[in-house]
Design an enzyme around this catalytic site. Structure first.
Site, PDB file in Angstrom:
ATOM      1  N   GLY A 214       7.295   9.489   1.469  1.00 41.41           N
ATOM      2  CA  GLY A 214       6.193  10.292   0.931  1.00 41.41           C
ATOM      3  C   GLY A 214       6.311  11.735   1.396  1.00 41.41           C
ATOM      4  O   GLY A 214       6.153  12.675   0.603  1.00 41.41           O
TER       5      GLY A 214
ATOM      6  N   ASP B  91      -3.240   9.840   3.992  1.00 42.98           N
ATOM      7  CA  ASP B  91      -2.368   9.035   4.866  1.00 42.98           C
ATOM      8  C   ASP B  91      -3.184   8.490   6.026  1.00 42.98           C
ATOM      9  O   ASP B  91      -3.933   9.226   6.679  1.00 42.98           O
ATOM     10  CB  ASP B  91      -1.225   9.938   5.382  1.00 42.98           C
ATOM     11  CG  ASP B  91      -0.112   9.144   6.058  1.00 42.98           C
ATOM     12  OD1 ASP B  91      -0.377   8.035   6.561  1.00 42.98           O
ATOM     13  OD2 ASP B  91       1.029   9.653   6.097  1.00 42.98           O
TER      14      ASP B  91
ATOM     15  N   THR C 218      -0.519   5.443  10.394  1.00 41.63           N
ATOM     16  CA  THR C 218      -0.270   4.281  11.249  1.00 41.63           C
ATOM     17  C   THR C 218       0.965   4.586  12.099  1.00 41.63           C
ATOM     18  O   THR C 218       1.457   5.716  12.105  1.00 41.63           O
ATOM     19  CB  THR C 218      -0.012   3.024  10.401  1.00 41.63           C
ATOM     20  OG1 THR C 218       1.086   3.311   9.533  1.00 41.63           O
ATOM     21  CG2 THR C 218      -1.242   2.625   9.607  1.00 41.63           C
TER      22      THR C 218
ATOM     23  N   THR D 290      -3.037  -3.409   3.224  1.00 38.90           N
ATOM     24  CA  THR D 290      -2.656  -2.090   2.689  1.00 38.90           C
ATOM     25  C   THR D 290      -1.935  -2.226   1.354  1.00 38.90           C
ATOM     26  O   THR D 290      -2.242  -1.508   0.395  1.00 38.90           O
ATOM     27  CB  THR D 290      -1.761  -1.339   3.703  1.00 38.90           C
ATOM     28  OG1 THR D 290      -2.527  -1.132   4.870  1.00 38.90           O
ATOM     29  CG2 THR D 290      -1.290  -0.012   3.151  1.00 38.90           C
TER      30      THR D 290
ATOM     31  N   THR E 234       9.606  -2.023  -4.711  1.00 31.69           N
ATOM     32  CA  THR E 234      10.885  -2.346  -4.087  1.00 31.69           C
ATOM     33  C   THR E 234      11.676  -3.375  -4.882  1.00 31.69           C
ATOM     34  O   THR E 234      11.086  -4.232  -5.557  1.00 31.69           O
ATOM     35  CB  THR E 234      10.612  -2.896  -2.666  1.00 31.69           C
ATOM     36  OG1 THR E 234      11.797  -3.448  -2.146  1.00 31.69           O
ATOM     37  CG2 THR E 234       9.543  -3.984  -2.673  1.00 31.69           C
ATOM     38  N   ASP E 235      12.994  -3.324  -4.735  1.00 31.62           N
ATOM     39  CA  ASP E 235      13.831  -4.358  -5.357  1.00 31.62           C
ATOM     40  C   ASP E 235      13.615  -5.727  -4.703  1.00 31.62           C
ATOM     41  O   ASP E 235      13.996  -6.762  -5.248  1.00 31.62           O
ATOM     42  CB  ASP E 235      15.321  -3.960  -5.302  1.00 31.62           C
ATOM     43  CG  ASP E 235      15.840  -3.660  -3.902  1.00 31.62           C
ATOM     44  OD1 ASP E 235      15.088  -3.817  -2.923  1.00 31.62           O
ATOM     45  OD2 ASP E 235      17.031  -3.261  -3.797  1.00 31.62           O
ATOM     46  N   GLU E 236      12.973  -5.730  -3.524  1.00 31.71           N
ATOM     47  CA  GLU E 236      12.797  -7.004  -2.796  1.00 31.71           C
ATOM     48  C   GLU E 236      11.858  -7.965  -3.517  1.00 31.71           C
ATOM     49  O   GLU E 236      11.849  -9.156  -3.217  1.00 31.71           O
ATOM     50  CB  GLU E 236      12.270  -6.745  -1.383  1.00 31.71           C
ATOM     51  CG  GLU E 236      13.247  -5.953  -0.560  1.00 31.71           C
ATOM     52  CD  GLU E 236      12.991  -6.019   0.944  1.00 31.71           C
ATOM     53  OE1 GLU E 236      12.218  -6.880   1.384  1.00 31.71           O
ATOM     54  OE2 GLU E 236      13.592  -5.206   1.652  1.00 31.71           O
TER      55      GLU E 236
ATOM     56  N   TYR F  21       6.170  -9.231   3.346  1.00 34.85           N
ATOM     57  CA  TYR F  21       6.218  -7.850   2.817  1.00 34.85           C
ATOM     58  C   TYR F  21       6.467  -7.855   1.316  1.00 34.85           C
ATOM     59  O   TYR F  21       5.697  -7.276   0.537  1.00 34.85           O
ATOM     60  CB  TYR F  21       7.318  -7.035   3.534  1.00 34.85           C
ATOM     61  CG  TYR F  21       7.745  -5.821   2.742  1.00 34.85           C
ATOM     62  CD1 TYR F  21       6.867  -4.763   2.541  1.00 34.85           C
ATOM     63  CD2 TYR F  21       9.015  -5.746   2.163  1.00 34.85           C
ATOM     64  CE1 TYR F  21       7.244  -3.651   1.787  1.00 34.85           C
ATOM     65  CE2 TYR F  21       9.394  -4.645   1.409  1.00 34.85           C
ATOM     66  CZ  TYR F  21       8.505  -3.605   1.222  1.00 34.85           C
ATOM     67  OH  TYR F  21       8.880  -2.520   0.462  1.00 34.85           O
TER      68      TYR F  21
ATOM     69  N   ALA G  19       6.242 -10.216  -0.837  1.00 33.01           N
ATOM     70  CA  ALA G  19       5.191 -10.914  -1.593  1.00 33.01           C
ATOM     71  C   ALA G  19       3.990  -9.996  -1.777  1.00 33.01           C
ATOM     72  O   ALA G  19       3.359  -9.981  -2.844  1.00 33.01           O
ATOM     73  CB  ALA G  19       4.786 -12.193  -0.868  1.00 33.01           C
TER      74      ALA G  19
ATOM     75  N   LYS H   5       4.088  -6.684  -1.903  1.00 31.23           N
ATOM     76  CA  LYS H   5       4.457  -5.674  -2.894  1.00 31.23           C
ATOM     77  C   LYS H   5       4.447  -6.282  -4.305  1.00 31.23           C
ATOM     78  O   LYS H   5       4.032  -5.635  -5.263  1.00 31.23           O
ATOM     79  CB  LYS H   5       5.840  -5.082  -2.586  1.00 31.23           C
ATOM     80  CG  LYS H   5       5.891  -4.205  -1.353  1.00 31.23           C
ATOM     81  CD  LYS H   5       4.996  -2.979  -1.419  1.00 31.23           C
ATOM     82  CE  LYS H   5       5.550  -1.861  -2.270  1.00 31.23           C
ATOM     83  NZ  LYS H   5       4.668  -0.655  -2.218  1.00 31.23           N
TER      84      LYS H   5
ATOM     85  N   ASN I  77      26.029  -5.090   5.587  1.00 36.44           N
ATOM     86  CA  ASN I  77      25.461  -4.475   6.799  1.00 36.44           C
ATOM     87  C   ASN I  77      26.554  -4.182   7.830  1.00 36.44           C
ATOM     88  O   ASN I  77      26.513  -3.159   8.514  1.00 36.44           O
ATOM     89  CB  ASN I  77      24.395  -5.379   7.417  1.00 36.44           C
ATOM     90  CG  ASN I  77      23.172  -5.516   6.515  1.00 36.44           C
ATOM     91  OD1 ASN I  77      22.921  -4.651   5.683  1.00 36.44           O
ATOM     92  ND2 ASN I  77      22.441  -6.603   6.671  1.00 36.44           N
TER      93      ASN I  77
ATOM     94  N   ARG J 227      17.209 -12.956  10.610  1.00 39.51           N
ATOM     95  CA  ARG J 227      15.833 -12.804  10.112  1.00 39.51           C
ATOM     96  C   ARG J 227      15.470 -14.063   9.320  1.00 39.51           C
ATOM     97  O   ARG J 227      16.253 -14.470   8.441  1.00 39.51           O
ATOM     98  CB  ARG J 227      15.822 -11.576   9.205  1.00 39.51           C
ATOM     99  CG  ARG J 227      14.550 -11.338   8.452  1.00 39.51           C
ATOM    100  CD  ARG J 227      14.707 -10.176   7.481  1.00 39.51           C
ATOM    101  NE  ARG J 227      14.600  -8.887   8.123  1.00 39.51           N
ATOM    102  CZ  ARG J 227      14.818  -7.711   7.494  1.00 39.51           C
ATOM    103  NH1 ARG J 227      15.173  -7.692   6.217  1.00 39.51           N
ATOM    104  NH2 ARG J 227      14.695  -6.575   8.130  1.00 39.51           N
TER     105      ARG J 227
ATOM    106  N   GLY K 204      14.262 -16.257   6.372  1.00 42.37           N
ATOM    107  CA  GLY K 204      14.147 -15.962   4.927  1.00 42.37           C
ATOM    108  C   GLY K 204      14.956 -14.741   4.509  1.00 42.37           C
ATOM    109  O   GLY K 204      14.664 -14.113   3.495  1.00 42.37           O
TER     110      GLY K 204
END
Ligand code: DAU
Length: 321
Positions: free
Chosen positions: A2, A22, A25, A88, A113-115, A137, A139, A141, A236, A260, A262
C-alpha cells in the site's frame, strides 16, 4: 505494498489526493511514507477497515476510488492465530463494500492473492479457476473475494478483483521469505527453509505491481477479475541459493526446518487478461532480487528496529528459537 502504491501515485499524479486509512498493526509502518507525509495531497487516518465509523470518516473526505490493500497477509501467522484474518480480511472487506454502496464510490479494487486458488501441479490458474484455499489466510481472502463478487452481482457495485503472485521489493516486513533470508544473513544467522524447499512461487517486483493496479484503475471493467503475474517461477531453494550467492555465503547457512502445515506446493497464474489491457512486467526476477538485497543492505536501521519485541516472540513461536 500500500505504501509503495501511494508513493508511486503521488509521484506520477501530483494533483491526485490520497487518503490512507491504516490500522498500523505490527507490519504497518509510517516510516515507509515519511517522504510524502508533508505532501498537501496526502492524508493519513489511523483506523480500522472493519469499523464503520473509521471507514466513513475516511470516505467522508470525498473519496471516489477505494483500493483495498489492507489485510492480514502472513500465512504462518494465520496458522498460529487466525482471528485477526477473519476480522480484517472478511469483515473489513464487508465494511468497505457497505461504504461503497452508501457513498456511491465510483471504483473499488480488491487486492487479493493467487493463494485463493490453492496449489497447482502443472499449468496455470486463470480468472475462472475454482477457489480451493488451504490456509486460514487464503480462506479469509477467498471469503472477501466472494463478498466482492456478490456485491457486484446483487448491488451492481463497481468492484474489481485482482489476484497477485508473491511480491518482492523494498520495505517488506522481514517475516516473508525474501526479506527474512536477506536480513538473517546480514545478521550472520542461518536461513530457515520449510520442508525440502521444492515449493515454487511466482514473483513480481513492487513497482510492476503498482503499474498493474494503475492500468486496472484506467482500463479495468466493473465486475471483472484480473490475475497479476509475471511467469517468473522459482523454487524456494533456488531463491535461497541466489541470495546466498549475492551476499557471499555458502549453502551451509541453509537450515531445513519443519514444513508449514497445508503448505501449497506451487502457485502459477495466467495474467493474459491483464496483458490485453496493455500491462506487462518490466523488471526481471534477478534484477528485482538484486535491487531488493541492495535496499536491505543500505537500510539496516529500518529492519533492525523491526526485528525486536513482538517480532522476536513471533519468531520463537514459528521457528522455535
Ligand atoms: O502468493 C501471494 C502470497 O504470497 C500473498 O497473498 C501472501 O500475503 C504472502 O505472504 C505470500 O505468501 P507465501 O506463503 O507464498 O509467502 P512467504 O514469504 O510466507 O513464503 C514463501 C515461500 O517460502 C513459501 O513456500 C513458504 C517458504 N518459506 C517461508 C518462510 C517465511 C520458507 O521456506 N521459510 C520461511 O522462513
Amino acid at each position: 505494498m500500500g505504501s509503495a502504491f501511494i508513493k508511486y501515485i503521488l509521484a506520477k499524479y501530483p494533483d491526485w489526493q490520497i487518503v490512507n486509512l491504516d490500522k498500523l498493526t505490527y507490519a504497518g509502518n509510517l516510516e515507509n511514507l515519511a517522504e510524502v507525509e508533508n505532501n498537501k495531497n496526502y492524508y493519513f487516518l489511523k483506523g480500522d477497515i472493519a469499523k464503520r465509523e473509521d471507514v466513513e470518516k475516511a470516505i467522508g473526505e470525498g473519496v471516489d476510488k477505494i483500493i483495498n490493500y489492507a489485510a492480514e497477509t502472513h500465512v504462518d501467522r494465520s496458522i498460529l492465530e487466525p482471528d485477526a484474518f477473519v476480522k480484517t480480511d472478511i469483515l473489513g472487506t464487508y465494511t468497505l463494500l457497505e461504504a461503497v454502496k452508501k457513498y456511491n464510490v465510483a471504483q473499488y479494487i480488491q487486492i487479493s492473492t493467487d493463494e485463493v486458488f490453492g496449489s497447482i501441479d502443472s499449468g496455470k490458474f486463470n480468472e475462472e479457476s475454482p477457489f480451493q484455499p488451504n490456509s486460514p489466510y487464503s480462506a479469509s481472502k477467498a471469503g472477501a473475494d466472494l463478498l466482492c463478487r456478490a456485491y457486484f452481482k446483487t448491488f451492481n457495485l463497481p468492484v474489481i478483483i485482482t489476484h497477485s503472485c508473491n511480491f518482492l521489493g523494498s520495505n517488506q516486513y522481514p517475516e516473508k521469505l525474501i526479506p527474512l533470508l536477506i536480513t538473517n544473513l546480514l545478521e550472520g544467522k542461518n536461513i530457515p527453509i520449510y520442508g525440502d524447499g521444492s515449493q515454487t512461487r511466482e514473483w513480481i517486483f513492487t513497482e510492476d505491481h503498482c503499474r498493474a493496479i494503475e492500468k486496472i484503475m484506467e482500463r479495468g471493467e466493473p465486475g471483472e477479475v484480473y490475475n497479476i503475474g509475471t511467469g517468473e517461477e522459482k523454487k524456494n531453494l533456488e531463491t535461497a541459493k541466489f541470495i546466498l550467492q549475492e551476499l557471499g555465503f555458502g549453502e551451509d547457512k541453509i537450515e531445513f526446518v519443519k514444513d508449514r502445515p497445508g503448505h501449497d506446493q506451487r502457485y502459477a497464474i495466467d495474467s493474459g487478461k491483464l496483458r490485453k489491457l496493455g500491462w506487462q512486467p518490466e523488471i526481471s526476477f534477478d534484477e528485482a532480487l538484486r535491487r531488493t538485497i541492495k535496499w536491505y543492505q543500505e537500510n539496516k536501521v529500518w529492519w533492525q528496529r523491526l526485528k525486536s519485541g513482538e517480532y522476536l516472540e513471533y519468531y520463537k513461536k514459528q521457528y522455535g528459537k
